[in-house]
Write a protein that holds these residues in place. Structure first.
Motif, mmCIF file in Angstrom:
data_model
loop_
_atom_site.group_PDB
_atom_site.id
_atom_site.type_symbol
_atom_site.label_atom_id
_atom_site.label_comp_id
_atom_site.label_asym_id
_atom_site.label_seq_id
_atom_site.Cartn_x
_atom_site.Cartn_y
_atom_site.Cartn_z
ATOM 1 N N LYS A 181 -4.147 -1.502 6.804
ATOM 2 C CA LYS A 181 -3.984 -2.186 5.599
ATOM 3 C C LYS A 181 -5.227 -3.269 5.583
ATOM 4 O O LYS A 181 -6.369 -3.299 6.468
ATOM 5 N N SER A 182 -5.644 -3.999 4.671
ATOM 6 C CA SER A 182 -6.535 -5.147 4.454
ATOM 7 C C SER A 182 -6.804 -5.693 5.665
ATOM 8 O O SER A 182 -5.844 -6.299 6.463
ATOM 9 N N ASN A 183 -7.901 -5.806 6.272
ATOM 10 C CA ASN A 183 -8.333 -6.475 7.404
ATOM 11 C C ASN A 183 -7.916 -5.899 8.719
ATOM 12 O O ASN A 183 -8.188 -6.533 9.756
ATOM 13 N N VAL A 187 2.817 -4.138 12.423
ATOM 14 C CA VAL A 187 1.885 -4.312 11.827
ATOM 15 C C VAL A 187 2.075 -3.648 10.225
ATOM 16 O O VAL A 187 1.224 -4.123 9.346
ATOM 17 N N TYR A 188 2.604 -2.622 10.021
ATOM 18 C CA TYR A 188 2.868 -1.838 9.012
ATOM 19 C C TYR A 188 4.049 -0.869 8.823
ATOM 20 O O TYR A 188 4.300 -0.632 9.895
ATOM 21 N N PHE A 189 4.646 -0.822 7.608
ATOM 22 C CA PHE A 189 5.930 0.143 7.598
ATOM 23 C C PHE A 189 5.991 0.443 6.122
ATOM 24 O O PHE A 189 5.462 -0.516 5.360
ATOM 25 N N ALA A 190 6.302 1.632 5.912
ATOM 26 C CA ALA A 190 6.598 2.176 4.777
ATOM 27 C C ALA A 190 7.732 3.316 4.628
ATOM 28 O O ALA A 190 7.315 4.099 5.585
ATOM 29 N N ALA A 191 8.552 3.085 3.785
ATOM 30 C CA ALA A 191 9.512 4.588 3.670
ATOM 31 C C ALA A 191 9.307 5.126 2.247
ATOM 32 O O ALA A 191 9.082 4.542 1.223
ATOM 33 N N ILE A 192 8.907 6.496 2.063
ATOM 34 C CA ILE A 192 8.462 6.993 0.916
ATOM 35 C C ILE A 192 9.291 8.234 0.697
ATOM 36 O O ILE A 192 9.634 9.129 1.632
ATOM 37 N N ARG A 193 9.741 8.528 -0.530
ATOM 38 C CA ARG A 193 10.490 9.643 -1.026
ATOM 39 C C ARG A 193 9.639 10.287 -2.294
ATOM 40 O O ARG A 193 9.468 9.421 -3.166
ATOM 41 N N ASN A 194 9.116 11.406 -2.366
ATOM 42 C CA ASN A 194 8.600 12.088 -3.421
ATOM 43 C C ASN A 194 7.407 11.195 -3.804
ATOM 44 O O ASN A 194 7.262 10.926 -5.026
ATOM 45 N N SER A 195 6.581 10.687 -3.107
ATOM 46 C CA SER A 195 5.363 9.880 -3.329
ATOM 47 C C SER A 195 5.664 8.409 -3.764
ATOM 48 O O SER A 195 4.848 7.769 -4.201
ATOM 49 N N SER A 196 6.907 8.152 -3.735
ATOM 50 C CA SER A 196 7.381 6.862 -4.383
ATOM 51 C C SER A 196 7.922 6.022 -3.340
ATOM 52 O O SER A 196 8.555 6.365 -2.471
ATOM 53 N N MET A 217 0.796 -1.256 -0.060
ATOM 54 C CA MET A 217 0.103 -0.044 -0.005
ATOM 55 C C MET A 217 0.943 1.362 -0.092
ATOM 56 O O MET A 217 1.715 1.522 0.782
ATOM 57 N N SER A 218 0.641 2.176 -0.744
ATOM 58 C CA SER A 218 1.615 3.316 -0.983
ATOM 59 C C SER A 218 0.817 4.420 -0.028
ATOM 60 O O SER A 218 0.128 4.360 0.557
ATOM 61 N N LYS A 219 1.751 5.348 0.294
ATOM 62 C CA LYS A 219 1.344 6.559 1.053
ATOM 63 C C LYS A 219 0.090 7.254 0.708
ATOM 64 O O LYS A 219 -0.819 7.234 1.365
ATOM 65 N N ILE A 220 0.072 7.442 -0.495
ATOM 66 C CA ILE A 220 -1.206 8.185 -1.064
ATOM 67 C C ILE A 220 -2.381 7.122 -0.814
ATOM 68 O O ILE A 220 -3.343 7.648 -0.486
ATOM 69 N N GLU A 221 -2.401 5.920 -1.114
ATOM 70 C CA GLU A 221 -3.422 4.802 -0.843
ATOM 71 C C GLU A 221 -3.828 4.899 0.798
ATOM 72 O O GLU A 221 -4.873 4.896 1.129
ATOM 73 N N PHE A 222 -2.718 5.016 1.393
ATOM 74 C CA PHE A 222 -2.841 5.053 3.015
ATOM 75 C C PHE A 222 -3.587 6.147 3.424
ATOM 76 O O PHE A 222 -4.613 5.860 4.268
ATOM 77 N N PHE A 223 -3.345 7.339 2.993
ATOM 78 C CA PHE A 223 -4.194 8.564 3.371
ATOM 79 C C PHE A 223 -5.522 8.684 2.780
ATOM 80 O O PHE A 223 -6.438 9.161 3.566
ATOM 81 N N ILE A 224 -5.609 8.023 1.687
ATOM 82 C CA ILE A 224 -7.057 7.896 0.995
ATOM 83 C C ILE A 224 -7.948 7.126 1.783
ATOM 84 O O ILE A 224 -8.937 7.549 2.131
ATOM 85 N N LEU A 225 -7.494 6.051 2.088
ATOM 86 C CA LEU A 225 -8.366 5.261 3.087
ATOM 87 C C LEU A 225 -8.855 5.864 4.631
ATOM 88 O O LEU A 225 -9.915 5.633 5.005
ATOM 89 N N GLN A 226 -7.741 6.599 5.082
ATOM 90 C CA GLN A 226 -8.072 7.397 6.253
ATOM 91 C C GLN A 226 -9.270 8.465 5.815
ATOM 92 O O GLN A 226 -10.038 8.531 6.713
ATOM 93 N N ALA A 227 -8.997 9.059 5.076
ATOM 94 C CA ALA A 227 -9.970 10.166 4.491
ATOM 95 C C ALA A 227 -11.374 9.658 4.198
ATOM 96 O O ALA A 227 -12.391 10.236 4.611
ATOM 97 N N VAL A 228 -11.569 8.727 3.735
ATOM 98 C CA VAL A 228 -12.873 7.787 3.448
ATOM 99 C C VAL A 228 -13.451 7.643 4.865
ATOM 100 O O VAL A 228 -14.885 7.975 4.905
ATOM 101 N N LEU A 229 -12.726 7.078 5.653
ATOM 102 C CA LEU A 229 -13.467 6.718 6.945
ATOM 103 C C LEU A 229 -13.846 8.022 7.676
ATOM 104 O O LEU A 229 -14.810 8.076 8.410
ATOM 105 N N GLN A 230 -12.981 9.044 7.533
ATOM 106 C CA GLN A 230 -13.463 10.177 8.347
ATOM 107 C C GLN A 230 -14.714 10.986 7.683
ATOM 108 O O GLN A 230 -15.562 11.610 8.316
ATOM 109 N N LEU A 231 -14.776 10.870 6.411
ATOM 110 C CA LEU A 231 -15.767 11.593 5.583
ATOM 111 C C LEU A 231 -17.282 10.697 5.922
ATOM 112 O O LEU A 231 -18.289 11.279 5.995
ATOM 113 N N ALA A 232 -17.230 9.575 6.201
ATOM 114 C CA ALA A 232 -18.200 8.559 6.699
ATOM 115 C C ALA A 232 -18.585 8.861 8.125
ATOM 116 O O ALA A 232 -19.655 8.318 8.532
ATOM 117 N N GLY A 233 -17.873 9.913 8.935
ATOM 118 C CA GLY A 233 -18.182 10.261 10.139
ATOM 119 C C GLY A 233 -17.465 9.574 11.285
ATOM 120 O O GLY A 233 -17.801 9.697 12.510
#
Length: 312
Positions: free
Chosen positions: A25-27, A146-155, A1-17
């Motif tokens: 991550k999944s599950n 549980v989860y780890f990611a290292a990201i530079r310039n959205s990659s 899961m990329s950083k962009i996908e990670f924060f999109i998932l968070q935003a969807v839950l917030q918009l849902a209230g």
């Protein structure tokens, strides 16, 4: 899961209230709590199971809630692994791991290093590879990453978890050692003990975490020492130059000794003559000559005048 996908998932839950629930991550979901009071969490077995008789278990024990969609109560840090099964034969259909993330609480899963860091990162050279490590609290026995990611310039940077789950080895294949780093690396790490979740983040550039390996002392004769750069250091040395700290201490003391009869200097040369008649310990370490960030560990050589031992 990329950083962009990670924060999109968070935003969807917030918009849902649901401002306190995040998908890691999944599950796997994180329940952010500001205190240890009870919270209600809605769970869903799956769209494909609508209309079926669904039985639920929490940590392999049956719970009274039934149906495709249920609401469960999370008390304090007592999250759980919720599994849904067909009611007739108990076949496993799906699961949701609910972890509790106490916000603004003292960290309790990892412990700080001597540099007051929960996650320490270093690079031996400028080839784009770096290593990050952490130390588990000694009382945490049911630990997991549980989860780890290292990201530079959205990659996403390629990282692998060490076998002892106490570190990550990463390599930035797009890193160029001959130019300035335009953007920082963002490291995100989620760890847990049982159902308590802890989040850690680091931001850095490689040149700020470079720490050479130990110097190789190659020759000793008549109190003259010679050494060469570590075998792991970047070449050519004319571009990736090193500076050295030389230190001479009384023979019974370590290289960190700062008391009397200490001889110390910095140099860019790779040789040094000691002018001491008594037994001594010769010490040398290296750092990047331009960034002046981290020193290597000491290499040392014990001189007892009639016999000597070399310790790299």
């Amino acid at each position: 899961m990329s950083k962009i996908e990670f924060f999109i998932l968070q935003a969807v839950l917030q918009l849902a209230g649901s401002t306190s629930l995040r998908i890691l991550k999944s599950n796997v979901v994180a329940l952010d709590v500001s205190d240890l009071s009870s919270s209600e969490v809605s769970l869903h077995c799956g769209e494909q199971y609508e209309g079926e008789q669904i039985h639920w278990e929490r940590n392999e024990r049956s719970i009274p809630e039934t149906g495709n969609r249920i609401t469960v109560t999370i008390d304090g840090l007592r999250g759980g692994n919720f599994t849904c099964h067909r009611a007739d034969n108990r076949d496993l259909l799906n699961y949701t791991l609910v972890l509790v993330h106490p916000v603004n609480f003292p960290k309790g899963v990892l412990t700080q290093s001597t540099h007051k860091e929960f996650v320490s990162c270093f690079a031996r050279n400028y080839n784009g590879q770096f290593h990050c490590s952490w130390k588990w609290h000694q009382e945490r026995k049911e630990r997991a990453v549980v989860y780890f990611a290292a990201i530079r310039n959205s990659s996403l940077i390629n990282c692998t978890l060490d076998s002892n789950i106490s570190g990550l080895t990463c390599i930035d294949k797009d890193y160029c050692p001959y130019s300035e780093e335009p953007r920082s690396i963002y490291l995100t790490l989620f760890v847990r003990n049982m159902y308590r979740l802890e989040e850690h983040q680091r931001t850095f550039i490689i040149r700020d975490i470079v720490q050479p390996d130990k110097v190789n002392i190659t020759k000793f004769h008549d109190d003259v020492f010679e050494w060469r750069p570590p075998g792991t250091w970047s070449f050519p040395c004319s571009f990736f130059s090193l500076s050295y700290e030389v230190k001479v201490v009384p023979n019974s003391h370590s290289c960190d000794y700062t008391g009397n009869r200490v001889e110390k200097m910095e140099t860019t040369e790779n040789h040094y003559k000691v002018n001491i008649k008594k037994p001594y310990t010769f010490c040398v370490r290296a750092q990047d000559a331009f960034t002046k960030t981290r020193w290597s560990d000491w290499s040392h050589h014990h001189i007892r005048k009639h016999q000597h031992t070399l310790e790299q």
